[in-house]
Write an enzyme that holds these catalytic residues in place. Structure first.
Site, PDB file in Angstrom:
ATOM      1  N   TYR A 172      -2.038  -8.280 -11.048  1.00  0.00           N
ATOM      2  CA  TYR A 172      -0.923  -8.123 -10.121  1.00  0.00           C
ATOM      3  C   TYR A 172       0.279  -8.956 -10.589  1.00  0.00           C
ATOM      4  CZ  TYR A 172      -4.429  -6.441  -6.667  1.00  0.00           C
ATOM      5  OH  TYR A 172      -5.416  -5.762  -5.999  1.00  0.00           O
TER       6      TYR A 172
ATOM      7  N   GLU B  55       0.824  -1.207   0.000  1.00  0.00           N
ATOM      8  CA  GLU B  55       0.000   0.000   0.000  1.00  0.00           C
ATOM      9  C   GLU B  55       0.861   1.262   0.000  1.00  0.00           C
ATOM     10  OE1 GLU B  55      -2.932  -0.542  -0.788  1.00  0.00           O
ATOM     11  OE2 GLU B  55      -2.959  -2.660  -0.308  1.00  0.00           O
TER      12      GLU B  55
END
Length: 644
Positions: free
Chosen positions: A407, A320
């Site tokens: 991803y 993040e």
């Protein structure tokens, strides 16, 4: 409308967003301010938005905005208060998938370069606001006050604010939030202001009894990055401008687990460049939060599943943090270009983790990620565009395409490019890429053209060879469903050891193998490899093996939720009934969408009654996005009548 936008977009060479009904090419939202009065007991919000739009066409007569289940009361010009006519255009079968159109008729024809400032009064509640998770006070630890949190990604912000809900548009964001109970603390995307800056848009009875919070973000963001939490929450510094936010009971434990946040921030900046957003705050949400993490600027969200006790789950926090550069600063233009956010982010995450944990550990992370991506491909179908890095989400809720595919295939592409360009030059490419596209939303072709141009400029005599290699694979890697066209080297003895131990358990047919105790020394990513081997070969796993493993490792009700999730997948595949109560406990306490979708799929197949019973039991615990996803999964497995 989509056809017209497509023609305009093709003319300017950019991909359109097929998941917005707004006329964002003709007129672009520049600033969004909201004023919300929260009633968390009634799960209801009295709302007003104020937006500034820039006109991009010579004859603009209307503004179309995305909405989902909002109750629109009035639209009026901010300057004069003159009411504008509006119409809600129902999108038929798309209405519950992607929402409807709020079409606003303007008071005159506006021309290119003009600005329009509008106010919209509306209401929203827990029944329609699929971006919001409302928890009763009984669902919190202290049981003192209710709790609210949001999840706007992918296109769920339209359920809480009427706006251009597309990553193609970035806006300045400000907010005023009022609450009736002073025990309720509020945090939103942006900087919390400690002096009142924004005048109230509405009059309130008994204003002095309300607690007011205001927020401001001076860097533009797409709508999906707007986030809020409200409840009995506190923040604690972890040093150097980093903070943890959580319910008071958990704050010390969580802050200790995340005490290395300053280290992660420094290592990320050393690799990719300066952090531009201000403080870094991470919220550990209640268990019903549907994702591992969410990268709102200055207010990262994370699931409590990352809190393991030994800091082994902090890869999510590093992931993040990486979004501050890739995703938040440079953004994929639409949901077909989601990999531009996530593939780059995984690459940065694993660069930092390789410096912290070593390359072999990162290879295990990549192996596990690739396994999850391939499982999703098998579910979607290996020829489905959702199994590519560039999913076609036309007439679909883009949430449906969410998986590990962008991803992992994105990470693998960047790893392959690094092998061509070499490590140090590729680091410089990443820095130059972020600087070149800073604050923009881009598509894969813009990235591709920049990459080729950068190689020509910076690799000199090697440039032509590298460019030819990139041209051979780029479009295939991005657009073709299935596994990547080139396999990157992920070999590590940690993988071999875990597989060998798993095979030894199968071969032992209920007897513990000689090296059974090695499992206790494995990190979570190596345990995941161990379980994946068993999952891949579940037809050879006998009940006696399950019983002995459970006895040896105490797997049912295991604390590390990432590890026990893999165990419960195996339990449902093998139909190991003795651990079924553990699965029940897990789906009742963990709200992570990716876990629940897989487990409910297996429950639907093998434990139909439990699937429906447990889902009914936990509907109010799950986030609305998760409820919709599970309902769609269970449609494949009609409820069976059980005759006593």
């Amino acid at each position: 409308m989509i056809y017209i936008l497509l023609c305009v977009a093709l003319a300017i060479g950019a991909e359109i967003d097929v998941n917005t009904f707004s006329n964002y090419i003709e007129v672009s939202q520049e600033h969004v301010h909201i004023e919300w009065l929260l009633d968390l007991d009634e799960q209801y919000i009295n709302a007003t938005s104020q937006s500034i739009f820039r006109v991009n066409t010579n004859k603009l007569k209307k503004i179309d905005l995305d909405i989902y289940q909002l109750s629109i009361i009035a639209v009026y010009l901010s300057s004069s208060g003159n009411v504008l006519q509006h119409e809600i255009i129902n999108k038929g079968d798309q209405s519950l998938l992607q929402g409807d159109v709020l079409s606003i008729q303007l008071d005159r024809v506006y021309t290119r370069g003009e600005y329009i400032k509008l106010n919209i009064k509306y209401n929203l509640d827990s029944k329609g606001a699929r971006a919001l998770g409302f928890l009763t006070k009984e669902q919190t630890y202290s049981k003192a006050v209710p709790y609210l949190f949001s999840q706007c990604e992918d296109n769920n912000c339209r359920s809480i604010i009427p706006l251009q809900d597309t990553p193609s548009i970035k806006v300045f964001f400000t907010a005023t939030v009022l609450v009736k109970d002073p025990r309720i603390n509020v945090f939103m995307t942006g900087n919390k202001l400690y002096n009142t800056k924004f005048k109230l848009l509405n009059n309130y009875e008994n204003l002095q009894a309300l607690t007011l919070y205001q927020f401001e973000l001076d860097i533009k963001i797409p709508a999906y990055l707007i986030g809020i939490i409200a409840g009995e929450v506190v923040e604690k510094s972890t040093g150097n401008g980093t903070y943890v936010i959580a319910e008071p009971h958990f704050i010390d434990e969580y802050a200790q687990e995340l005490s290395d946040l300053p280290v992660y921030m420094k290592k990320m900046q050393d690799y990719i460049g300066p952090y531009i957003w201000g403080d870094y705050k991470i919220v550990i949400l209640p268990a019903s939060f549907p994702f591992g993490g969410m990268e709102h600027p200055l207010l990262t969200f994370a699931s409590p599943t990352i809190i393991v006790g030994d800091k082994s789950g902090v890869g999510t926090a590093i992931h993040e943090i990486a979004h501050s550069w890739v995703g938040n600063t440079v953004t994929g233009r639409n949901w077909a270009n989601f990999w531009i956010n996530e593939g780059f982010c995984v690459f940065l995450e694993r660069k930092i983790l390789s410096r912290l944990n070593g390359l072999d550990s990162v290879k295990l992370d990549a192996i596990n990620g690739n396994s999850s991506a391939f499982t999703s491909m098998q579910t979607f179908g290996l020829d489905n565009s959702f199994s590519s890095m560039h999913p076609n989400t036309t007439n679909r809720n883009p949430d449906e395409s969410t998986s590990r595919v962008p991803y992992e295939k994105g990470y693998q592409l960047l790893t392959y490019l690094e092998s061509l360009i070499k490590e140090d030059p590729f680091q410089q490419f990443l820095r130059d890429y972020i600087e070149n596209f800073k604050f923009q939303s881009i598509d894969e072709d813009q990235l591709y053209q920049f990459l080729l141009s950068w190689v020509r400029k910076n690799k000199q005599e090697e440039a032509q060879r590298i460019i030819e290699e990139i041209q051979k694979i780029w479009k295939k890697w991005v657009y073709t469903p299935g596994l990547a066209p080139i396999t990157i080297d992920l070999s590590t003895p940690l993988f071999t050891d875990a597989n060998n131990l798993a095979k030894a358990w199968i071969d032992g047919k209920g007897q513990a193998p000689e090296k059974a105790n090695d499992f206790q020394q494995y990190k979570p990513n190596q345990k995941s490899v161990f379980f994946q081997y068993l999952i891949d070969n579940y037809k050879d796993v006998e009940t006696a093996v399950m019983t002995k493993m459970d006895e040896k490792y105490k797997l049912t009700f295991y604390k590390d939720q990432k590890t026990v999730y893999k165990w419960y997948r195996l339990v449902l595949l093998v139909k190991y009934d003795q651990a079924l109560e553990g699965v029940h406990d897990f789906v009742s306490k963990v709200g992570v969408s990716s876990y629940l979708k897989v487990l409910y799929d297996l429950l639907g197949q093998n434990y139909n009654k439990q699937a429906y019973d447990w889902f009914d039991e936990n509907k109010t615990f799950y986030h609305p996005v998760v409820v919709q996803a599970i309902e769609k999964i269970l449609q494949k497995y009609p409820k069976k009548l059980i005759v006593e």
